[in-house]
Enzyme design. Structure first.
Site, mmCIF file in Angstrom:
data_model
loop_
_atom_site.group_PDB
_atom_site.id
_atom_site.type_symbol
_atom_site.label_atom_id
_atom_site.label_comp_id
_atom_site.label_asym_id
_atom_site.label_seq_id
_atom_site.Cartn_x
_atom_site.Cartn_y
_atom_site.Cartn_z
ATOM 1 N N ASN A 145 37.945 32.744 44.018
ATOM 2 C CA ASN A 145 37.057 33.739 44.635
ATOM 3 C C ASN A 145 36.737 34.893 43.684
ATOM 4 O O ASN A 145 36.200 35.912 44.091
ATOM 5 C CB ASN A 145 37.692 34.293 45.923
ATOM 6 C CG ASN A 145 38.988 35.037 45.673
ATOM 7 O OD1 ASN A 145 39.466 35.115 44.538
ATOM 8 N ND2 ASN A 145 39.570 35.589 46.716
ATOM 9 N N GLU A 152 41.882 41.176 45.010
ATOM 10 C CA GLU A 152 40.988 40.347 45.804
ATOM 11 C C GLU A 152 39.624 41.035 45.945
ATOM 12 O O GLU A 152 39.498 42.243 45.668
ATOM 13 C CB GLU A 152 41.605 40.137 47.200
ATOM 14 C CG GLU A 152 42.943 39.402 47.195
ATOM 15 C CD GLU A 152 42.797 37.888 47.018
ATOM 16 O OE1 GLU A 152 41.840 37.420 46.375
ATOM 17 O OE2 GLU A 152 43.687 37.166 47.548
#
Ligand code: GLP
Length: 250
Positions: A145, A152
């Site tokens: 991702n 993140e």
């Protein structure tokens, strides 16, 4: 033979396969260690760097590559796992690199997943990096991702070492390393993107088609916290070493 291209500020080395990625990465690190034996290395875990670590071990054994004056800081650690847990990143580093080279273990640092006071321990990690004179060469992988370390999507470009929640996708990606997938921790301690960007030189390794999308967005997409690795476009000395499968979108 690897092919080199410059994409904005990022230098991209496209290799035939993951073995060549491991060789190129090891050569860059080995040269840096030879030029500066007291190097401060920033190190990474995950499946991707294992081949490069194997090469460095081989160079230590066969070519006397000397780590006796080197030190290191790792990017991240699972929250709640102590260093003797076989899925902790400390354990990973010992097994895959430190136990096989002549680095002084007391000069290898991994964030503390079991700290009583996590905030203080994160602040101390930053101070220790600064006190060591900063990271000379930082190794990175990339999450599917676009995460770097455990930053993140949503992580700010100026984020520092801190506790973070892992996304479902990351927990799923990392479940393959755990005997029981439900045991994957959901939180981690990670250097921030701001911390990583202060390294003097950055080397990111990526292999396989599951990384192609993240690599494309990191290099060619707009710089945004939606793709944490895109912040690397701002770094003055960043090299991506990737295989052909990870390079299909470039
Ligand atoms: C974990 C690590 C990252 C690493 C990523 C990719 O999430 N925290 O630092 O880059 O995994 O791992 P792999 O190399 O196994 O694909």
């Amino acid at each position: 033979m690897a092919e080199q291209k410059q994409m904005g500020k990022i230098k991209v080395i496209v290799c035939q396969d993951k073995q060549e990625v491991a060789r190129e990465g090891a050569n860059i690190f080995a040269q840096a260690v030879r030029e500066n034996p007291a190097i401060v290395m920033g190190l990474a875990t995950g499946g991707t760097p294992v081949g490069m670590y194997k090469k460095l071990i081989q160079m230590h054994k066969e070519e006397a590559l000397d780590f006796s004056r080197a030190s290191s800081f790792n990017l991240d650690e699972y929250l709640g796992l102590s260093g003797d847990h076989d899925q902790s990143y400390r354990y990973f580093m010992d097994e895959n690199l430190f136990n096989h080279i002549n680095i002084d273990k007391s000069k290898t640092r991994v964030p503390d997943g079991k700290a009583q006071d996590t905030q203080m321990s994160c602040r101390k990690y930053e101070e220790d990096i600064r006190a060591a004179g900063g990271i000379d060469m930082q190794l990175l992988g990339i999450g599917s991702n676009g995460h770097i370390a455990f930053n993140e999507p949503g992580s700010g470009g100026d984020s520092r070492t801190r506790v973070v929640d892992l996304t479902e996708g990351t927990v799923r990606d990392n479940a393959r390393f755990f005997e029981d997938g439900s045991q994957v921790p959901r939180k981690a301690v990670t250097m921030g993107i701001g911390t990583i960007l202060e390294a003097k030189k950055i080397v990111l390794l990526a292999t396989g088609s599951n990384k192609a999308d993240a690599v494309t967005k990191a290099i060619k997409g707009s710089v945004s916290s939606a793709v944490p690795a895109s912040f690397l476009q701002h770094h003055p000395d960043c090299t991506f070493i990737i295989d052909r499968e990870a390079a299909t979108g470039l």
